[in-house]
Design a protein around this motif. Structure first.
Motif, PDB file in Angstrom:
ATOM      1  N   MET A   1       0.825  -1.218   0.000  1.00  0.00           N
ATOM      2  CA  MET A   1       0.000   0.000   0.000  1.00  0.00           C
ATOM      3  C   MET A   1       0.858   1.267   0.000  1.00  0.00           C
ATOM      4  SD  MET A   1      -3.212  -0.998   2.442  1.00  0.00           S
ATOM      5  CE  MET A   1      -2.545  -2.282   3.498  1.00  0.00           C
ATOM      6  N   VAL A   2       1.914   1.265   0.811  1.00  0.00           N
ATOM      7  CA  VAL A   2       2.795   2.431   0.891  1.00  0.00           C
ATOM      8  C   VAL A   2       3.534   2.622  -0.435  1.00  0.00           C
ATOM      9  CG1 VAL A   2       4.871   3.349   2.006  1.00  0.00           C
ATOM     10  CG2 VAL A   2       3.025   2.383   3.394  1.00  0.00           C
ATOM     11  N   ALA A   3       4.107   1.539  -0.979  1.00  0.00           N
ATOM     12  CA  ALA A   3       4.843   1.633  -2.240  1.00  0.00           C
ATOM     13  C   ALA A   3       3.920   2.054  -3.378  1.00  0.00           C
ATOM     14  CB  ALA A   3       5.519   0.306  -2.559  1.00  0.00           C
ATOM     15  N   ALA A  59       2.357   8.724  -6.744  1.00  0.00           N
ATOM     16  CA  ALA A  59       2.815  10.104  -6.561  1.00  0.00           C
ATOM     17  C   ALA A  59       3.984  10.445  -7.487  1.00  0.00           C
ATOM     18  CB  ALA A  59       3.211  10.338  -5.108  1.00  0.00           C
ATOM     19  N   GLY A  60       4.380   9.479  -8.350  1.00  0.00           N
ATOM     20  CA  GLY A  60       5.411   9.766  -9.340  1.00  0.00           C
ATOM     21  C   GLY A  60       6.783   9.198  -9.062  1.00  0.00           C
ATOM     22  N   TYR A  61       6.921   8.387  -8.043  1.00  0.00           N
ATOM     23  CA  TYR A  61       8.209   7.781  -7.717  1.00  0.00           C
ATOM     24  C   TYR A  61       8.370   6.458  -8.454  1.00  0.00           C
ATOM     25  CZ  TYR A  61       8.439  11.167  -3.936  1.00  0.00           C
ATOM     26  OH  TYR A  61       8.477  12.342  -3.224  1.00  0.00           O
ATOM     27  N   GLU A  62       9.609   6.148  -8.842  1.00  0.00           N
ATOM     28  CA  GLU A  62       9.908   4.834  -9.415  1.00  0.00           C
ATOM     29  C   GLU A  62      10.152   3.879  -8.258  1.00  0.00           C
ATOM     30  OE1 GLU A  62      13.249   2.425 -12.048  1.00  0.00           O
ATOM     31  OE2 GLU A  62      13.429   4.601 -11.867  1.00  0.00           O
ATOM     32  N   ILE A  63       9.435   2.758  -8.266  1.00  0.00           N
ATOM     33  CA  ILE A  63       9.545   1.760  -7.205  1.00  0.00           C
ATOM     34  C   ILE A  63      10.297   0.539  -7.732  1.00  0.00           C
ATOM     35  CG2 ILE A  63       8.239   0.196  -5.696  1.00  0.00           C
ATOM     36  CD1 ILE A  63       8.013   3.205  -4.944  1.00  0.00           C
ATOM     37  N   ILE A  64      11.302   0.107  -6.976  1.00  0.00           N
ATOM     38  CA  ILE A  64      12.046  -1.111  -7.314  1.00  0.00           C
ATOM     39  C   ILE A  64      11.826  -2.101  -6.170  1.00  0.00           C
ATOM     40  CG2 ILE A  64      14.309  -2.100  -7.843  1.00  0.00           C
ATOM     41  CD1 ILE A  64      15.101   0.989  -8.341  1.00  0.00           C
TER      42      ILE A  64
END
Length: 137
Positions: A36-38, A44-49
């Motif tokens: 949920m947080v990721a 919000a526009g962040y790249e998640i790895i």
């Protein structure tokens, strides 16, 4: 040394300028807090790895088993693992040259904090990145 987090204005600057987040312990289960947080940060526009050796992907991104398996620069290492795992993850974060080490709410370790500070890294512990992002908008 005691754990001291950056103040809110510095956290705002960190979140405004660092957009690539390696999420250690990210689950591919939408019911889990890490997911949920990721997902909120991704929206919000962040790249998640995703960094998790037991999943293939999460949030449409291919998972890697360790921080060392990530190609390219990592801005923030966001950790969803128990506090006792932080020293080992901190060493990997330093090895890959990450800028910020962020341990989620309820997760902190003084040994890891001291190690990271000695290596010049910005450290945030026992704070939720999603909450901080919402508070600094």
């Amino acid at each position: 040394m005691a754990i001291t987090n950056p103040d809110r204005s510095e956290i705002k600057e960190i979140l405004a300028t660092n957009k690539r987040i390696a999420v250690v312990g990210l689950s591919n289960n939408p019911e889990r807090t890490s997911y949920m947080v990721a997902e909120a940060m991704q929206n919000a526009g962040y790249e998640i790895i995703p960094v998790n050796p037991v999943i293939d992907e999460a949030l449409g991104a291919k998972a890697v088993p360790t921080l060392k398996d990530i190609e390219g620069q990592v801005d923030i290492v966001n950790v969803f693992r128990r506090s006792e795992f932080l020293p080992e993850i901190a060493k990997e974060a330093v090895e890959i040259g990450a800028k910020v080490f962020w341990a989620q709410l309820g997760v902190e370790n003084e040994e890891a904090y001291d190690y990271l500070k000695e290596h010049g890294m910005t450290v945030i512990m026992d704070r939720c990145i999603k909450v901080e992002h919402a508070l600094t908008k």
